[in-house]
Design a protein around this motif. Sequence first.
Motif, mmCIF file in Angstrom:
data_model
loop_
_atom_site.group_PDB
_atom_site.id
_atom_site.type_symbol
_atom_site.label_atom_id
_atom_site.label_comp_id
_atom_site.label_asym_id
_atom_site.label_seq_id
_atom_site.Cartn_x
_atom_site.Cartn_y
_atom_site.Cartn_z
ATOM 1 N N TYR A 83 0.842 -1.187 0.000
ATOM 2 C CA TYR A 83 0.000 0.000 0.000
ATOM 3 C C TYR A 83 0.882 1.243 0.000
ATOM 4 O O TYR A 83 1.996 1.231 0.533
ATOM 5 C CB TYR A 83 -0.886 0.045 1.247
ATOM 6 C CG TYR A 83 -1.990 -0.985 1.279
ATOM 7 C CD1 TYR A 83 -1.782 -2.235 1.840
ATOM 8 C CD2 TYR A 83 -3.244 -0.693 0.755
ATOM 9 C CE1 TYR A 83 -2.800 -3.180 1.883
ATOM 10 C CE2 TYR A 83 -4.279 -1.625 0.799
ATOM 11 C CZ TYR A 83 -4.040 -2.870 1.355
ATOM 12 O OH TYR A 83 -5.049 -3.795 1.394
ATOM 13 N N GLN A 125 0.761 5.421 1.087
ATOM 14 C CA GLN A 125 0.020 6.404 1.859
ATOM 15 C C GLN A 125 0.652 7.775 1.663
ATOM 16 O O GLN A 125 1.834 7.962 1.963
ATOM 17 C CB GLN A 125 0.001 6.049 3.342
ATOM 18 C CG GLN A 125 -0.851 6.996 4.177
ATOM 19 C CD GLN A 125 -0.852 6.647 5.654
ATOM 20 O OE1 GLN A 125 0.156 6.201 6.202
ATOM 21 N NE2 GLN A 125 -1.988 6.835 6.312
ATOM 22 N N ASN A 155 -1.635 12.523 5.388
ATOM 23 C CA ASN A 155 -3.013 12.743 5.843
ATOM 24 C C ASN A 155 -4.056 12.055 4.971
ATOM 25 O O ASN A 155 -5.191 12.545 4.857
ATOM 26 C CB ASN A 155 -3.311 14.239 5.934
ATOM 27 C CG ASN A 155 -2.496 14.898 7.021
ATOM 28 O OD1 ASN A 155 -2.446 14.408 8.147
ATOM 29 N ND2 ASN A 155 -1.825 15.978 6.692
ATOM 30 N N GLN A 156 -3.685 10.963 4.379
ATOM 31 C CA GLN A 156 -4.632 10.198 3.571
ATOM 32 C C GLN A 156 -4.640 8.750 4.020
ATOM 33 O O GLN A 156 -3.769 8.296 4.765
ATOM 34 C CB GLN A 156 -4.279 10.292 2.083
ATOM 35 C CG GLN A 156 -4.422 11.691 1.507
ATOM 36 C CD GLN A 156 -4.215 11.701 0.003
ATOM 37 O OE1 GLN A 156 -4.457 10.705 -0.679
ATOM 38 N NE2 GLN A 156 -3.771 12.833 -0.514
ATOM 39 N N GLY A 157 -5.641 8.024 3.539
ATOM 40 C CA GLY A 157 -5.707 6.604 3.836
ATOM 41 C C GLY A 157 -4.743 5.831 2.959
ATOM 42 O O GLY A 157 -3.840 6.390 2.342
ATOM 43 N N LEU A 158 -4.943 4.542 2.906
ATOM 44 C CA LEU A 158 -4.055 3.665 2.151
ATOM 45 C C LEU A 158 -4.613 3.387 0.768
ATOM 46 O O LEU A 158 -5.802 3.157 0.602
ATOM 47 C CB LEU A 158 -3.879 2.335 2.879
ATOM 48 C CG LEU A 158 -3.320 2.391 4.282
ATOM 49 C CD1 LEU A 158 -3.140 0.994 4.822
ATOM 50 C CD2 LEU A 158 -2.004 3.139 4.310
#
Lengths: 118, 112
Positions: free
Chosen positions: B36, B38, B41-44
């Motif tokens: 993944y 990232q 400040n974001q998701g995966l």
Amino acid sequence: GAVVSQHPSWVICKSGTSVKIECRSLDFQATTMFWYRQFPKQSLMLMATSNEGSKATYEQGVEKDKFLINHASLTLSTLTVTSAHPEDSSFYICSARLQGTGVSYEQYFGPGTRLTVT
Amino acid sequence: AQSVTQLDSQVPVFEEAPVELRCNYSSSVSVYLFWYVQYPNQGLQLLLKYLSGSTLVKGINGFEAEFNKSQTSFHLRKPSVHISDTAEYFCAVSARNNDMRFGAGTRLTVKP
């Protein structure tokens, strides 16, 4: 497809108050959802696994009375941080696993919620 | 239980250079492997995954990874990186019906 949303994306609350974070699977049903927390510059740590209609399973060291998880439907899980304190400030990420695919056990992640407790 | 070790916490490279991010896993059962990315400040975002079949897996953004069962590795590679590849990369392992375990992450910094 397989989109997961979280609301709110960020929240600031005062110490001692409770905060609820929602995690929704938008275009699929998820029997299992996961909650993670991530401290700055660190990896994701699994907090709990929630299955629709049953009690969540918490990882060792996670206070179940402080982090209340409800998985009321196949598309919604909520995490409530009760009596929040500054040390609860973190980035909370949820994920959802497709129901009954039998093909993979991939998790789809939400965009995360930044919680700041003042 | 499964575990993941990402061997490098930080990898600085120059733009257009190749890069390899290393990941080793431990498990007593068959596993699924994931990479993944990232951004701050974001998701995966899923880059790629190995479930079964061909050991060379191609993902998005020009990344690929090779599953090596004998060495219990799943290293991520890209032949030519861009500035926009600067991000945190996580290797993850999951067994059937089990939860997913993440490595500590590798910070890839692409310099001009």
